[in-house]
Scaffold this active site. Structure first.
Site, PDB file in Angstrom:
ATOM      1  N   GLY A   1       0.790  -1.230   0.000  1.00  0.00           N
ATOM      2  CA  GLY A   1       0.000   0.000   0.000  1.00  0.00           C
ATOM      3  C   GLY A   1       0.821   1.278   0.000  1.00  0.00           C
ATOM      4  O   GLY A   1       0.336   2.326   0.424  1.00  0.00           O
TER       5      GLY A   1
ATOM      6  N   ARG B   1     -12.741 -16.663 -11.797  1.00  0.00           N
ATOM      7  CA  ARG B   1     -12.348 -15.267 -11.960  1.00  0.00           C
ATOM      8  C   ARG B   1     -13.585 -14.403 -12.214  1.00  0.00           C
ATOM      9  O   ARG B   1     -13.719 -13.294 -11.691  1.00  0.00           O
ATOM     10  CB  ARG B   1     -11.382 -15.168 -13.150  1.00  0.00           C
ATOM     11  CG  ARG B   1     -10.682 -13.851 -13.284  1.00  0.00           C
ATOM     12  CD  ARG B   1      -9.630 -13.910 -14.380  1.00  0.00           C
ATOM     13  NE  ARG B   1      -8.540 -14.801 -14.071  1.00  0.00           N
ATOM     14  CZ  ARG B   1      -7.509 -14.505 -13.265  1.00  0.00           C
ATOM     15  NH1 ARG B   1      -7.445 -13.328 -12.698  1.00  0.00           N
ATOM     16  NH2 ARG B   1      -6.570 -15.376 -13.026  1.00  0.00           N
TER      17      ARG B   1
ATOM     18  N   ARG C   1      -4.115  -8.822  -9.464  1.00  0.00           N
ATOM     19  CA  ARG C   1      -5.045  -9.775 -10.071  1.00  0.00           C
ATOM     20  C   ARG C   1      -5.312  -9.337 -11.499  1.00  0.00           C
ATOM     21  O   ARG C   1      -5.411  -8.145 -11.775  1.00  0.00           O
ATOM     22  CB  ARG C   1      -6.397  -9.760  -9.327  1.00  0.00           C
ATOM     23  CG  ARG C   1      -6.361 -10.248  -7.922  1.00  0.00           C
ATOM     24  CD  ARG C   1      -6.482 -11.730  -7.808  1.00  0.00           C
ATOM     25  NE  ARG C   1      -7.622 -12.296  -8.513  1.00  0.00           N
ATOM     26  CZ  ARG C   1      -7.743 -13.591  -8.770  1.00  0.00           C
ATOM     27  NH1 ARG C   1      -6.796 -14.440  -8.403  1.00  0.00           N
ATOM     28  NH2 ARG C   1      -8.802 -14.042  -9.409  1.00  0.00           N
TER      29      ARG C   1
ATOM     30  N   ASN D   1      -3.975   2.390 -13.505  1.00  0.00           N
ATOM     31  CA  ASN D   1      -3.051   1.434 -12.902  1.00  0.00           C
ATOM     32  C   ASN D   1      -1.650   2.019 -12.930  1.00  0.00           C
ATOM     33  O   ASN D   1      -1.322   2.854 -13.777  1.00  0.00           O
ATOM     34  CB  ASN D   1      -3.064   0.123 -13.703  1.00  0.00           C
ATOM     35  CG  ASN D   1      -2.189  -0.946 -13.074  1.00  0.00           C
ATOM     36  OD1 ASN D   1      -2.165  -1.087 -11.834  1.00  0.00           O
ATOM     37  ND2 ASN D   1      -1.464  -1.686 -13.879  1.00  0.00           N
TER      38      ASN D   1
ATOM     39  N   HIS E   1       2.307   0.655 -13.126  1.00  0.00           N
ATOM     40  CA  HIS E   1       3.070  -0.559 -13.429  1.00  0.00           C
ATOM     41  C   HIS E   1       4.562  -0.232 -13.382  1.00  0.00           C
ATOM     42  O   HIS E   1       4.999   0.746 -13.991  1.00  0.00           O
ATOM     43  CB  HIS E   1       2.691  -1.099 -14.810  1.00  0.00           C
ATOM     44  CG  HIS E   1       3.432  -2.351 -15.149  1.00  0.00           C
ATOM     45  ND1 HIS E   1       3.101  -3.581 -14.599  1.00  0.00           N
ATOM     46  CD2 HIS E   1       4.514  -2.576 -15.926  1.00  0.00           C
ATOM     47  CE1 HIS E   1       3.943  -4.495 -15.043  1.00  0.00           C
ATOM     48  NE2 HIS E   1       4.812  -3.913 -15.840  1.00  0.00           N
TER      49      HIS E   1
ATOM     50  N   SER F   1       5.220   3.415 -15.096  1.00  0.00           N
ATOM     51  CA  SER F   1       4.204   3.975 -15.993  1.00  0.00           C
ATOM     52  C   SER F   1       2.848   4.004 -15.290  1.00  0.00           C
ATOM     53  O   SER F   1       2.487   3.049 -14.596  1.00  0.00           O
ATOM     54  CB  SER F   1       4.050   3.105 -17.246  1.00  0.00           C
ATOM     55  OG  SER F   1       5.283   2.895 -17.888  1.00  0.00           O
TER      56      SER F   1
ATOM     57  N   THR G   1      -6.981  -1.190 -19.848  1.00  0.00           N
ATOM     58  CA  THR G   1      -7.727  -1.760 -20.967  1.00  0.00           C
ATOM     59  C   THR G   1      -7.609  -3.286 -20.855  1.00  0.00           C
ATOM     60  O   THR G   1      -6.777  -3.772 -20.079  1.00  0.00           O
ATOM     61  CB  THR G   1      -7.154  -1.266 -22.320  1.00  0.00           C
ATOM     62  OG1 THR G   1      -5.766  -1.587 -22.349  1.00  0.00           O
ATOM     63  CG2 THR G   1      -7.339   0.232 -22.492  1.00  0.00           C
TER      64      THR G   1
ATOM     65  N   ASP H   1      -1.531  -4.807 -18.799  1.00  0.00           N
ATOM     66  CA  ASP H   1      -0.505  -3.753 -18.837  1.00  0.00           C
ATOM     67  C   ASP H   1      -0.386  -3.130 -20.226  1.00  0.00           C
ATOM     68  O   ASP H   1       0.672  -2.628 -20.608  1.00  0.00           O
ATOM     69  CB  ASP H   1       0.872  -4.288 -18.384  1.00  0.00           C
ATOM     70  CG  ASP H   1       0.822  -4.837 -16.966  1.00  0.00           C
ATOM     71  OD1 ASP H   1       0.059  -4.287 -16.147  1.00  0.00           O
ATOM     72  OD2 ASP H   1       1.535  -5.815 -16.685  1.00  0.00           O
TER      73      ASP H   1
END
Ligand code: GAR
Length: 210
Positions: free
Chosen positions: A9, A62, A88, A104, A106, A133, A138, A142
Site C-alpha cells: 500500500g 475469476r 489480479r 493502474n 506498473h 508507468s 484496458t 498492462d
C-alpha cells in the site's frame, strides 16, 4: 475514488499523504484488498478510511470474483478506480465496466516488461534504464494507454531491492499527479486515446526527477 490493493500500500499512502497535504483534491471512499494480510489495510484504517477484504480464494472462478468486486466497488459510486499494487488480472467485462475511469501503475517503462518481476528481469537483461508507468486500464494486461512515465537509471551495484526502491520513489510522485489531473477533469480517455487538457497525448508525459 476507490483504491484496490493487494499488499504494502505504498501508493495508497502516497494518495493519502497528497490528499492530506492539499495536493490532491480527492476523497478515498474505500480501500478494497483481495488479501487479508495486505499492510495497506492498516494504512487505510490509520487514516480513518473504510477498508475491506474480498478474498479471491473464496470464489470458484475469476468471473465470479470480478462480479462480486464490481458490486463492492460500485456500492461506493466512485468517479475513479485506482489500482495500487492490485495483483489480479481482470476479466474483460470488469475492465469494460470501468473503461476510462480506472488507472493502474506498473513498475516498468511500458510497453517494456509487462507482467510480474519487472525489476528482476531488467537486471537480468543488463538494461541501463528502468522506470514506472501510469496508464488507463484496458483488457490487454498492462497494455493500456500510458499517461505518464518516470525513468530511473539502473546502477551496476543494483539489487532487485535497491532498484525497486528507486522506482517506488518515482511512483509515489507521479501517481498522485495523474490522479489529480483526472479529478480536475483535465485527463480523459476518448476512443482509446488519452486526452490531456483537450489535446491528444501522442506519447506519455515524462516526469523529470527533481
Ligand atoms: C508497485 O511497485 C506497483 O507499481 C506494482 O506493485 C507495487 C505495489 O506497491 N504494481 C504492479 O506490479 C501491477 N502489475 P505498493 O503496494 O507499495 O503500492
Amino acid at each position: 475514488m476507490v483504491v484496490l490493493i493487494s499488499g504494502n500500500g505504498g501508493n495508497l499512502q502516497a494518495m493519502i499523504d497528497a490528499i492530506r497535504a492539499g495536493r490532491l483534491p480527492a476523497r478515498i471512499a474505500a480501500v478494497i484488498s483481495n488479501r487479508t494480510d495486505a499492510y495497506g489495510l492498516q494504512r487505510a484504517a490509520d487514516a480513518g478510511i473504510h477498508a475491506e477484504t474480498l478474498s479471491h480464494t473464496t470464489f470458484d472462478s475469476r468471473e465470479a470474483f470480478d462480479r462480486a468486486l464490481q458490486q463492492r466497488v460500485d456500492s461506493f459510486q466512485p468517479d475513479l478506480v485506482v489500482l495500487a499494487g492490485f495483483m489480479r488480472i481482470f476479466t474483460a467485462d470488469f475492465v469494460r465496466h470501468y473503461a476510462g475511469r480506472m488507472l493502474n501503475i506498473h513498475p516498468s517503462l511500458l510497453p517494456l516488461y509487462k507482467g510480474v518481476h519487472t525489476h528482476r528481469r531488467v537486471l537480468e537483461d543488463g538494461a541501463n534504464e528502468h522506470g514506472v508507468s501510469v496508464h488507463f486500464v484496458t483488457p490487454e494486461l498492462d497494455g493500456g494507454s500510458v499517461i505518464m512515465q518516470a525513468k530511473v537509471p539502473v546502477l551496476p551495484s543494483d539489487t532487485e531491492e535497491t532498484l525497486a526502491q528507486r522506482v517506488h520513489v518515482q511512483e509515489h510522485i507521479i501517481y498522485p499527479r495523474v490522479v489529480k489531473w483526472f479529478v480536475e477533469g483535465r485527463l480523459k480517455l476518448e476512443n482509446d486515446q488519452v486526452m490531456l487538457d483537450d489535446n491528444a497525448l501522442t506519447r506519455p508525459v515524462q516526469h523529470l526527477s527533481e
